[in-house]
Design a protein around this motif. Structure first.
Motif, PDB file in Angstrom:
ATOM      1  N   THR A  19       0.846  -1.175   0.000  1.00 32.06           N
ATOM      2  CA  THR A  19       0.000   0.000   0.000  1.00 32.06           C
ATOM      3  C   THR A  19       0.895   1.242   0.000  1.00 32.06           C
ATOM      4  O   THR A  19       2.117   1.144   0.162  1.00 32.06           O
ATOM      5  CB  THR A  19      -0.975  -0.003   1.198  1.00 32.06           C
ATOM      6  N   VAL A  20       0.292   2.392  -0.207  1.00 30.33           N
ATOM      7  CA  VAL A  20       1.025   3.654  -0.201  1.00 30.33           C
ATOM      8  C   VAL A  20       1.060   4.187   1.230  1.00 30.33           C
ATOM      9  O   VAL A  20       0.080   4.074   1.978  1.00 30.33           O
ATOM     10  CB  VAL A  20       0.346   4.684  -1.124  1.00 30.33           C
ATOM     11  N   GLY A  21       2.197   4.747   1.625  1.00 29.99           N
ATOM     12  CA  GLY A  21       2.332   5.316   2.957  1.00 29.99           C
ATOM     13  C   GLY A  21       2.978   6.688   2.915  1.00 29.99           C
ATOM     14  O   GLY A  21       3.605   7.066   1.917  1.00 29.99           O
ATOM     15  N   ASN A  22       2.803   7.432   3.986  1.00 32.87           N
ATOM     16  CA  ASN A  22       3.494   8.707   4.148  1.00 32.87           C
ATOM     17  C   ASN A  22       4.051   8.742   5.572  1.00 32.87           C
ATOM     18  O   ASN A  22       3.297   8.804   6.538  1.00 32.87           O
ATOM     19  CB  ASN A  22       2.548   9.883   3.897  1.00 32.87           C
ATOM     20  N   ASP A  23       5.369   8.669   5.659  1.00 33.53           N
ATOM     21  CA  ASP A  23       6.062   8.577   6.951  1.00 33.53           C
ATOM     22  C   ASP A  23       6.354   9.983   7.470  1.00 33.53           C
ATOM     23  O   ASP A  23       7.494  10.439   7.477  1.00 33.53           O
ATOM     24  CB  ASP A  23       7.345   7.761   6.766  1.00 33.53           C
ATOM     25  N   TYR A  24       5.294  10.679   7.911  1.00 29.24           N
ATOM     26  CA  TYR A  24       5.468  12.055   8.382  1.00 29.24           C
ATOM     27  C   TYR A  24       6.415  12.108   9.574  1.00 29.24           C
ATOM     28  O   TYR A  24       6.459  11.190  10.399  1.00 29.24           O
ATOM     29  CB  TYR A  24       4.123  12.648   8.790  1.00 29.24           C
ATOM     30  N   GLY A  25       7.161  13.215   9.637  1.00 28.76           N
ATOM     31  CA  GLY A  25       8.085  13.434  10.743  1.00 28.76           C
ATOM     32  C   GLY A  25       7.873  14.797  11.369  1.00 28.76           C
ATOM     33  O   GLY A  25       7.837  15.812  10.661  1.00 28.76           O
ATOM     34  N   LEU A  26       7.734  14.834  12.686  1.00 23.01           N
ATOM     35  CA  LEU A  26       7.567  16.076  13.437  1.00 23.01           C
ATOM     36  C   LEU A  26       8.935  16.436  14.014  1.00 23.01           C
ATOM     37  O   LEU A  26       9.266  16.075  15.148  1.00 23.01           O
ATOM     38  CB  LEU A  26       6.520  15.870  14.535  1.00 23.01           C
ATOM     39  N   HIS A  27       9.719  17.141  13.223  1.00 19.71           N
ATOM     40  CA  HIS A  27      11.135  17.312  13.554  1.00 19.71           C
ATOM     41  C   HIS A  27      11.376  18.268  14.719  1.00 19.71           C
ATOM     42  O   HIS A  27      12.517  18.356  15.201  1.00 19.71           O
ATOM     43  CB  HIS A  27      11.908  17.744  12.309  1.00 19.71           C
ATOM     44  N   ASP A  28      10.343  18.936  15.178  1.00 24.70           N
ATOM     45  CA  ASP A  28      10.479  19.765  16.385  1.00 24.70           C
ATOM     46  C   ASP A  28      11.000  18.950  17.571  1.00 24.70           C
ATOM     47  O   ASP A  28      11.574  19.509  18.500  1.00 24.70           O
ATOM     48  CB  ASP A  28       9.128  20.364  16.771  1.00 24.70           C
ATOM     49  N   PHE A  29      10.780  17.621  17.545  1.00 23.25           N
ATOM     50  CA  PHE A  29      11.216  16.763  18.653  1.00 23.25           C
ATOM     51  C   PHE A  29      12.468  15.959  18.308  1.00 23.25           C
ATOM     52  O   PHE A  29      12.845  15.045  19.046  1.00 23.25           O
ATOM     53  CB  PHE A  29      10.082  15.824  19.070  1.00 23.25           C
ATOM     54  N   ARG A  30      13.135  16.317  17.237  1.00 23.08           N
ATOM     55  CA  ARG A  30      14.313  15.557  16.811  1.00 23.08           C
ATOM     56  C   ARG A  30      15.437  15.611  17.844  1.00 23.08           C
ATOM     57  O   ARG A  30      16.120  14.620  18.093  1.00 23.08           O
ATOM     58  CB  ARG A  30      14.810  16.073  15.467  1.00 23.08           C
ATOM     59  N   ASP A  31      15.631  16.758  18.460  1.00 27.69           N
ATOM     60  CA  ASP A  31      16.723  16.900  19.433  1.00 27.69           C
ATOM     61  C   ASP A  31      16.469  16.107  20.708  1.00 27.69           C
ATOM     62  O   ASP A  31      17.408  15.746  21.419  1.00 27.69           O
ATOM     63  CB  ASP A  31      16.915  18.376  19.806  1.00 27.69           C
ATOM     64  N   THR A  32      15.224  15.855  21.037  1.00 28.64           N
ATOM     65  CA  THR A  32      14.888  15.246  22.323  1.00 28.64           C
ATOM     66  C   THR A  32      14.633  13.750  22.245  1.00 28.64           C
ATOM     67  O   THR A  32      14.505  13.100  23.286  1.00 28.64           O
ATOM     68  CB  THR A  32      13.648  15.926  22.929  1.00 28.64           C
ATOM     69  N   ASP A  33      14.554  13.180  21.043  1.00 29.77           N
ATOM     70  CA  ASP A  33      14.215  11.760  20.907  1.00 29.77           C
ATOM     71  C   ASP A  33      15.427  10.835  20.961  1.00 29.77           C
ATOM     72  O   ASP A  33      15.268   9.613  20.903  1.00 29.77           O
ATOM     73  CB  ASP A  33      13.446  11.510  19.608  1.00 29.77           C
ATOM     74  N   ALA A  34      16.616  11.397  21.046  1.00 29.96           N
ATOM     75  CA  ALA A  34      17.844  10.612  21.253  1.00 29.96           C
ATOM     76  C   ALA A  34      17.955   9.431  20.291  1.00 29.96           C
ATOM     77  O   ALA A  34      18.383   8.350  20.662  1.00 29.96           O
ATOM     78  CB  ALA A  34      17.917  10.124  22.699  1.00 29.96           C
ATOM     79  N   GLY A  35      17.541   9.661  19.034  1.00 33.17           N
ATOM     80  CA  GLY A  35      17.683   8.625  18.014  1.00 33.17           C
ATOM     81  C   GLY A  35      16.535   7.652  17.911  1.00 33.17           C
ATOM     82  O   GLY A  35      16.452   6.888  16.955  1.00 33.17           O
ATOM     83  N   SER A  36      15.607   7.659  18.855  1.00 33.72           N
ATOM     84  CA  SER A  36      14.511   6.681  18.816  1.00 33.72           C
ATOM     85  C   SER A  36      13.466   7.026  17.768  1.00 33.72           C
ATOM     86  O   SER A  36      12.745   6.153  17.303  1.00 33.72           O
ATOM     87  CB  SER A  36      13.822   6.617  20.187  1.00 33.72           C
ATOM     88  N   MET A  37      13.330   8.301  17.423  1.00 33.35           N
ATOM     89  CA  MET A  37      12.328   8.819  16.491  1.00 33.35           C
ATOM     90  C   MET A  37      10.908   8.662  17.018  1.00 33.35           C
ATOM     91  O   MET A  37       9.943   8.811  16.257  1.00 33.35           O
ATOM     92  CB  MET A  37      12.446   8.122  15.120  1.00 33.35           C
ATOM     93  N   LEU A  38      10.737   8.375  18.303  1.00 38.75           N
ATOM     94  CA  LEU A  38       9.416   8.021  18.822  1.00 38.75           C
ATOM     95  C   LEU A  38       8.382   9.121  18.593  1.00 38.75           C
ATOM     96  O   LEU A  38       7.332   8.892  18.001  1.00 38.75           O
ATOM     97  CB  LEU A  38       9.490   7.680  20.308  1.00 38.75           C
ATOM     98  N   ARG A  39       8.679  10.323  19.072  1.00 43.31           N
ATOM     99  CA  ARG A  39       7.716  11.408  18.874  1.00 43.31           C
ATOM    100  C   ARG A  39       7.824  12.011  17.489  1.00 43.31           C
ATOM    101  O   ARG A  39       6.821  12.448  16.904  1.00 43.31           O
ATOM    102  CB  ARG A  39       7.900  12.471  19.952  1.00 43.31           C
TER     103      ARG A  39
END
Length: 283
Positions: free
Chosen positions: A127-147
């Motif tokens: 199926t088609v997907g869109n892996d949106y990223g909320l990069h405002d939390f990039r500094d705080t996710d310590a590589g997990s990409m969770l938020r």
């Protein structure tokens, strides 16, 4: 193999599996609805959503990165699931929401300890997907990409699940308000769909309905409330979503707050940002 497309929709208030026949969706009991009139749901109900980091050659070049010897991954919670024609919510107080047009692999049989040569037999479809990223939390996710990647609504899939589709040599494009922003081909992928499934299944049992996101081409950029984002994949159709702003801001009485560091800006804006001279980080 003949292509077959199924969808999950709300029909007369019920969740119904339907098959696409031209511009109509047909339920098992014979009820029909036009594809343009249907209220879509995610086409599958996964127990997990696993996403590969860099995979497309154009994205690797854009990020000025070097691929590792084997893929690396992150996880999106199932609460991030969203559907065709639905709203993607950017929380109030955040700025840096980026699209990433992708192809999602859907598992059809329980898979564990299989080879790449066997993996195709365990894939139900795509199926088609869109892996949106909320990069405002990039500094705080310590590589997990969770938020960054797992916040609510940031994983739209659809509109349908296509069986019998060959992923080789297929074009993938992302459009924002009708303007092409990403334009790639699956032949750019360093690791193909079968490799990704076999790699994850070495240590993680994949169940029917599970989803693997296979990576995005170059030019992931920021979108804003009011924008309409479409991901087109040759043979799979078009996934369309619109961006809205959430009604409430991120709470300030708990947790790390959105940031706007050089890494956030370089990832969100790519080569168009003001700190053009520094090395862009890996996704």
């Amino acid at each position: 193999m003949t292509l077959r497309e199924t969808r999950r929709i709300l029909l007369d208030g019920n969740v119904v599996d339907v098959e696409r026949r031209g511009d109509e969706l047909v339920a098992h009991d014979g009820r029909t609805v036009k594809t343009t009139d249907a209220v879509h749901l995610p086409p599958v109900v996964p127990s997990k959503i696993v996403c590969v980091h860099l995979n497309y050659a154009s994205r690797v070049t854009e990020m000025m990165a070097k691929l590792p010897p084997a893929p690396t991954y992150f996880h999106k919670p199932v609460s991030a699931l969203n559907s065709h024609d639905a709203a993607v919510v950017r929380p109030a107080g955040c700025k840096w929401l980026n699209y990433e047009g992708e192809i999602a692999i859907v598992i059809g049989r329980t898979a564990r300890n299989i080879s790449p040569a066997e993996a195709g037999d365990y894939i139900r479809g795509y199926t088609v997907g869109n892996d949106y990223g909320l990069h405002d939390f990039r500094d705080t996710d310590a590589g997990s990409m969770l938020r960054v990647k797992g916040s609510d609504t940031l994983c739209p899939l659809g509109p349908g699940l296509v069986e019998g589709w060959d992923f080789r040599g297929k074009r993938i494009r992302t459009l924002v308000n009708g303007e092409v922003r990403q334009d790639g081909n699956t032949d750019e992928m360093n690791w193909d769909m079968h490799y990704l499934v076999a790699d994850i299944a070495r240590t993680i049992t994949l169940q029917p309905g599970d989803v693997l996101m296979s990576g995005t081409p170059a030019i992931s950029r920021t979108v804003h409330p009011g924008d309409v984002v479409e991901v087109e994949v040759e043979g799979l159709g078009t996934l369309r979503n619109h961006i809205i702003e959430g009604p409430t801001s991120i709470r300030t009485d708990v947790g790390a707050q959105p940031t706007e560091s050089e890494e956030v800006l370089s990832t969100a804006q790519g080569g168009d940002w003001e700190f053009r001279g520094i090395r862009a980080p890996r996704r």
